[in-house]
Scaffold this motif. Structure first.
Motif, PDB file in Angstrom:
ATOM      1  N   HIS A 141      -5.624   3.515  -3.691  1.00  0.00           N
ATOM      2  CA  HIS A 141      -6.782   2.839  -4.264  1.00  0.00           C
ATOM      3  C   HIS A 141      -6.333   1.598  -5.041  1.00  0.00           C
ATOM      4  O   HIS A 141      -7.117   0.919  -5.660  1.00  0.00           O
ATOM      5  CB  HIS A 141      -7.586   3.786  -5.156  1.00  0.00           C
ATOM      6  N   ASN A 142      -5.011   1.368  -4.984  1.00  0.00           N
ATOM      7  CA  ASN A 142      -4.429   0.278  -5.751  1.00  0.00           C
ATOM      8  C   ASN A 142      -4.124  -0.873  -4.794  1.00  0.00           C
ATOM      9  O   ASN A 142      -3.211  -0.794  -3.975  1.00  0.00           O
ATOM     10  CB  ASN A 142      -3.156   0.806  -6.426  1.00  0.00           C
ATOM     11  N   MET A 143      -4.921  -1.948  -4.875  1.00  0.00           N
ATOM     12  CA  MET A 143      -4.777  -3.028  -3.895  1.00  0.00           C
ATOM     13  C   MET A 143      -3.448  -3.749  -4.046  1.00  0.00           C
ATOM     14  O   MET A 143      -2.865  -4.189  -3.073  1.00  0.00           O
ATOM     15  CB  MET A 143      -5.943  -3.993  -4.020  1.00  0.00           C
ATOM     16  N   GLN A 144      -2.961  -3.873  -5.283  1.00  0.00           N
ATOM     17  CA  GLN A 144      -1.663  -4.509  -5.473  1.00  0.00           C
ATOM     18  C   GLN A 144      -0.590  -3.721  -4.734  1.00  0.00           C
ATOM     19  O   GLN A 144       0.297  -4.297  -4.120  1.00  0.00           O
ATOM     20  CB  GLN A 144      -1.297  -4.584  -6.974  1.00  0.00           C
ATOM     21  N   GLN A 145      -0.721  -2.401  -4.817  1.00  0.00           N
ATOM     22  CA  GLN A 145       0.270  -1.584  -4.135  1.00  0.00           C
ATOM     23  C   GLN A 145       0.233  -1.858  -2.629  1.00  0.00           C
ATOM     24  O   GLN A 145       1.268  -1.987  -1.987  1.00  0.00           O
ATOM     25  CB  GLN A 145      -0.020  -0.109  -4.399  1.00  0.00           C
ATOM     26  N   ALA A 146      -0.977  -1.956  -2.098  1.00  0.00           N
ATOM     27  CA  ALA A 146      -1.102  -2.233  -0.671  1.00  0.00           C
ATOM     28  C   ALA A 146      -0.415  -3.556  -0.326  1.00  0.00           C
ATOM     29  O   ALA A 146       0.347  -3.649   0.644  1.00  0.00           O
ATOM     30  CB  ALA A 146      -2.574  -2.259  -0.271  1.00  0.00           C
ATOM     31  N   THR A 147      -0.634  -4.572  -1.154  1.00  0.00           N
ATOM     32  CA  THR A 147      -0.010  -5.862  -0.847  1.00  0.00           C
ATOM     33  C   THR A 147       1.509  -5.774  -0.972  1.00  0.00           C
ATOM     34  O   THR A 147       2.236  -6.456  -0.264  1.00  0.00           O
ATOM     35  CB  THR A 147      -0.510  -6.974  -1.789  1.00  0.00           C
ATOM     36  N   ARG A 148       1.991  -4.923  -1.879  1.00  0.00           N
ATOM     37  CA  ARG A 148       3.442  -4.823  -2.070  1.00  0.00           C
ATOM     38  C   ARG A 148       4.126  -4.080  -0.920  1.00  0.00           C
ATOM     39  O   ARG A 148       5.216  -4.439  -0.525  1.00  0.00           O
ATOM     40  CB  ARG A 148       3.761  -4.146  -3.398  1.00  0.00           C
ATOM     41  N   VAL A 149       3.502  -2.996  -0.428  1.00  0.00           N
ATOM     42  CA  VAL A 149       4.241  -2.158   0.518  1.00  0.00           C
ATOM     43  C   VAL A 149       3.798  -2.288   1.973  1.00  0.00           C
ATOM     44  O   VAL A 149       4.569  -1.959   2.876  1.00  0.00           O
ATOM     45  CB  VAL A 149       4.198  -0.663   0.132  1.00  0.00           C
TER      46      VAL A 149
END
Lengths: 278, 333, 330
Positions: free
Chosen positions: A231-239
């Motif tokens: 649910h963490n969009m930053q995480q999606a962009t990072r990984v």
């Protein structure tokens, strides 16, 4: 089903220092989901999703709570069947094998498709070492040397070996939250699945532990196909290499991560990533 | 946060609303007095409730301890009319009858509970649960009647062969106690298994482990301590049961199992022993207590001391080992 | 090993076998219910066919002449159990209140522990203790005292040309060695105290702290909080606890058998011996010589079972309605 691509890797290449060998050399899409719908009640929780997950890359699934992203993830290894009354329509293929064919045992599917959960859940009665090898042991592996070797590899791959190598006999639940989660990843990796599913694996962790898990995901994708719900969009962009956006049970958009976040094609996607709902 | 500075409820009560805060309450003293009185009365009640513990244990030690010695443990009862003798056969009998009951009752209870928590549908589960609750309320003597009807009053015939000859027997006593054990073990095990978080089942499932291995080696193993505690407390309970044994095991002043043949005769001798009436500590206590002989009364006290040591040490030990509230609540009689 | 993962192939057959095995074990409980019903009903059908309702209403029990009336046992069971409940319930509930609301915290655990130990003592040991310690004490001091105080009141009072009996009748008549209905009731009371206490305690503990805090906030004293906030909230559940205790009392066998006197007679005096359903089975079952005799005892078992099951179901229902989750095995 049994002579699948996964079983072609010869044991002899496995050494204590190398990683667990890449189980799949196949370049086909790992998952090929066609028109997948899942029902817990009359109303579909996932509605007509068609999606192809590329091999050996990280695919993120994002979306607001209740959008069906977890449910979709769980039907990729038939975990949703644990809920009484759950039904699924459509087809899902793993490297060409229909996961829902009538002669397929869900147990076999789950050996090929591993899963890591939101809340870390090492088995409380087992030591660190036992936790890592439990999947092999309870599936009938008796060879001690093989188990030992696999355990070390799995712990190295999940970047936990250096932290725990001196107290492998301590209970798994004595580790810190972030270590527990990496232990769970090691446990999943140890049975050499072809794909790893991760259901918000870092949402219960502090920022430092989270970044360790994310680093680990980046390492693992050399060998594994990873599908991660977050649910963490930053995480999606990072990984993630590519990202799928789910909304109200439907797949709204699926594109390379950078493209989806910088240049969304659908208005709902744009609304979500700019924080206007969810 | 103002809420954080509020003292907990108990602290408030200890200061009992300072007079400054309620200056116009002239009945304050009376109300406070009433509160003290209520505390006093309920304390008195609590003391009355626990008095029997002191009295019973005290008298057991007072009257039983002097007769406890090795001879009492290892001797057979003396012939009627003679003094002395012991309860060796009753010790062994209690052990044998409990063992039979456990062998029959514990697996049924545990695996039945596994079915309820791991497989069963809602409706089936609620029926079984209600059934077990009803059975738990059935007076233990009724189980004696059931075992009597099955094994004491009738031969058991299977495919034309008589596999069991009627009569008072060790087996009938064990079966009667097993009937008591089954619903108790089922319910306690179920409650413990329900405490195992679902995450463990999911994690194991995702590793591709077979369902039955998950049930046994993940779920049941995680709950093992609770299951063992529940089973042991249930066993401690049937260890003191007398009523169901009265007309099943019946009691016996001699050994029920006699081994003096060659080793090849052992199975036969075992079978014969199971078909004999057998002594048990509670039965012995009962028959000695209502007998007219002083020496038997003395032995009844001593046997009761042995029994209570067995039962209470199981209880105390287990309660000390597992300070898990749920288990304790569940296994209370 | 052909499979480099060395895993054994998944086996659906073992899963199915295990599931069926567990299913059969779970059905064991249902089998037991059918079994109890079949044995008790099948064994007593003859009796009800032969004696009909007279079996329940007849007060003559003489196996030698073949007359079987179970009324004295029903009477004895009801009177001893209700009397036991009347003695035990106030004590047990007060104790539960003390334990949850009023006692200093460091006293609570030891008291709870002692009550648990009380409930672990086998019935036959209570019986032994009752015969040799309690009965002499009751018959030498308590019963004469009761007889000379309450029993000395007028046995009946005239009212509109009728003589209305008074409770003094209960305490009249010879006291003997103490084997009596009252002794039976007292030992049952001692034995059901722990269960009523612990269930009541669970119920009081389940009262939300918010209730208490609200009352404390109004400046109530500790007892007022208990009375207003806790007891009124827990009333139903405490009633359920009492009924559960009654169910236990009805089925109590050994200790009662050892002190109640075992005489099938209906007498208004609590000092006279009585007999209960469970006691008559305990005493006479092994010696029942004729089929009629045996069947009559099985029928008594059926009556006992029916009464306890109904009472227990009521208790479960009340506890469920009162919203308290009480542990499984009671």
């Amino acid at each position: 089903m049994e002579p699948s691509p996964a079983t072609t890797a010869p044991v002899s290449t496995v050494t204590a220092t190398s990683a667990i060998p890449a189980p799949v050399q196949d370049t086909r899409p790992a998952f090929d989901a066609q028109n997948v719908s899942i029902f817990y009640t009359q109303k579909p929780a996932v509605d007509g999703v068609t999606l192809q997950v590329p091999s050996r890359s990280v695919t993120a699934i994002i979306g607001p709570s209740g959008c069906g992203k977890s449910t979709f993830l769980r039907c990729l290894n038939r975990m949703h069947e644990l809920v009484p009354g759950a039904r699924m329509t459509g087809t899902i293929r793993l490297y060409g094998d229909d996961l829902y064919a009538p002669e397929i045992d869900p147990t076999v599917v789950r050996r090929r498709v591993g899963m890591v959960f939101q809340k870390s859940n090492p088995f409380p009665t087992m030591s660190i070492a036992e936790n890592v090898t439990v999947g092999l042991r309870l599936n009938g592996v008796r060879d001690r040397a093989f188990l030992r070797e696999r355990m070390e590899q799995a712990l190295r791959m999940s970047a936990l070996w250096d932290e725990v190598k001196n107290d492998l006999n301590r209970p798994g639940i004595s580790l810190s939250g972030g270590q527990q989660q990496r232990l769970c990843i090691a446990r999943a990796v140890a049975v050499q699945p072809e794909v790893l599913l991760m259901d918000e694996p870092a949402s219960a962790l502090d920022p430092i532990a989270t970044s360790k898990v994310e680093e680990l995901i980046n390492d693992l994708k050399k060998n594994y196909t990873i599908v991660i719900v977050t649910h963490n969009m930053q995480q999606a962009t990072r990984v993630a290499d590519q990202t799928a956006f789910f909304y109200l049970g439907k797949l709204i958009e699926f594109a390379p991560t950078r493209e989806l976040f910088n240049n969304p094609r659908q208005p709902q996607t744009e609304a979500y990533i700019t924080g206007r709902f969810g | 946060m103002p809420a954080a500075t509020l003292p907990p409820a108990n602290a408030v009560s200890r200061e009992t609303s300072s007079p400054a805060a309620v200056p116009r309450d002239n009945r304050h003293g009376w109300r406070k007095g009433k509160s003290t009185l209520a505390s006093g009365v309920s304390l008195a009640c609590a003391l009355i409730v626990i008095t029997p513990l002191g009295f019973v244990l005290g008298y057991l030690i007072l009257k039983g301890a002097s007769s406890l010695n090795l001879a009492f443990f290892f001797n057979l009862p003396a012939p009627v009319g003679e003094t002395g003798g012991g309860v060796a056969n009753a010790n062994v009998g209690t052990f044998v009858v409990i063992a039979i009951a456990s062998v029959i009752g514990v697996p049924v209870g545990i695996f039945g509970a596994i079915y309820l928590t791991e497989y069963g549908g809602r409706r089936f589960n609620s029926v079984v649960r209600l059934g077990a609750d009803i059975l738990n309320g059935v007076p233990s003597i009724v189980w004696g009647i059931v075992a009597y009807a099955l094994l004491v009053n009738h031969d058991v015939v299977l495919f034309g062969h008589t596999i069991w000859h009627k009569g008072f027997s060790t087996l009938a006593g064990g079966v009667a106690l097993a009937f008591i054990l089954i619903p108790m073990v089922l319910r306690t095990t179920e409650e413990v298994l329900l405490l195992v978080p679902n995450g463990y089942r999911e994690a194991a499932t995702a590793l591709g482990i077979n369902r039955w291995r998950i049930c046994v080696q993940i779920v049941a193993k995680t709950a093992l301590k609770g299951i063992v505690t529940g089973v042991m407390l249930a066993v401690a309970r049937i260890a003191g049961e007398t009523a169901p044994l009265l007309f099943t095991a019946l009691g016996n002043r001699f050994w029920s199992f006699q081994f003096h043949g060659p080793i090849t005769a052992l199975p036969g001798e075992f079978a014969q022993g199971f078909a004999q009436p057998i002594a048990a500590l509670p039965l012995q206590i009962f028959s000695y207590a209502i007998s007219p002989y002083d020496d038997w009364h003395r032995q009844a006290w001593a046997a009761a001391l042995v029994l209570i040591l067995l039962v209470l040490s199981l209880n105390v030990g287990l309660r000390y080992l597992t300070r898990d509230r749920v288990v304790r609540v569940m296994t209370k009689p | 090993m052909s499979d480099p993962k060395q895993m054994r192939p998944a086996s659906r057959a073992r899963d199915a076998v295990f599931q069926w095995f567990c299913f059969l074990m779970a059905c064991g409980v249902l089998v037991l219910i059918v079994l109890v019903g079949y044995v008790l009903w099948g064994g007593s059908a003859d009796v009800f066919r032969k004696f009909g309702w007279k079996f329940l209403t007849g007060s003559d029990w003489d196996p030698n002449t073949g007359s079987f009336g179970a009324l004295p046992f029903i009477f004895g069971t009801l009177v001893s159990s209700l009397l036991a409940l009347a003695i035990a319930a106030p004590l047990a509930i007060s104790t539960a209140i003390y334990l949850t609301e009023l006692a200093p915290h460091r006293l609570r655990q030891p008291l709870v522990f002692m009550i648990e130990m009380l409930s672990a003592i086998p019935s036959v040991i209570y019986g032994l203790w009752a015969i040799f310690i309690m009965l002499p004490w009751l018959s030498q001091s308590v019963f004469p005292l009761l007889r000379h105080s309450l029993g000395a009141l007028p046995k009946s009072i005239p009212l509109f040309h009728h003589e209305i009996p008074t409770p003094a009748l209960l305490f009249s008549g010879p006291t003997g060695a103490g084997y009596s209905m009252l002794s039976g009731a007292i030992i049952i009371a001692v034995m059901i105290l722990p269960i009523i206490t612990s269930v009541s305690r669970e119920i009081l503990r389940s009262v939300p702290d918010l209730q208490r805090e609200a009352a404390y906030g109004l400046g109530a004293t500790r007892w007022e909080v208990t009375r207003i906030a806790v007891l009124s909230y827990a009333k139903k559940g405490l009633f359920g606890a009492m009924i559960l205790g009654l169910g236990r009392a009805l089925g109590e066998t050994m200790a009662v058998t050892m002190v109640i006197g075992n005489t099938p007679r209906i007498s208004p005096s609590l000092f006279s011996p009585g007999y209960t359903l469970a006691s008559v089975i305990a005493n006479e079952f092994a010696e029942a010589t004729s089929d009629d005799y045996l069947h009559a005892l099985v029928a008594i078992g059926l009556v006992l079972m029916a009464v306890t099951v109904v009472v227990n179901l009521c208790a479960q229902l009340i506890l469920k309605l009162s919203g308290t989750e009480v542990g499984a095995v009671r």
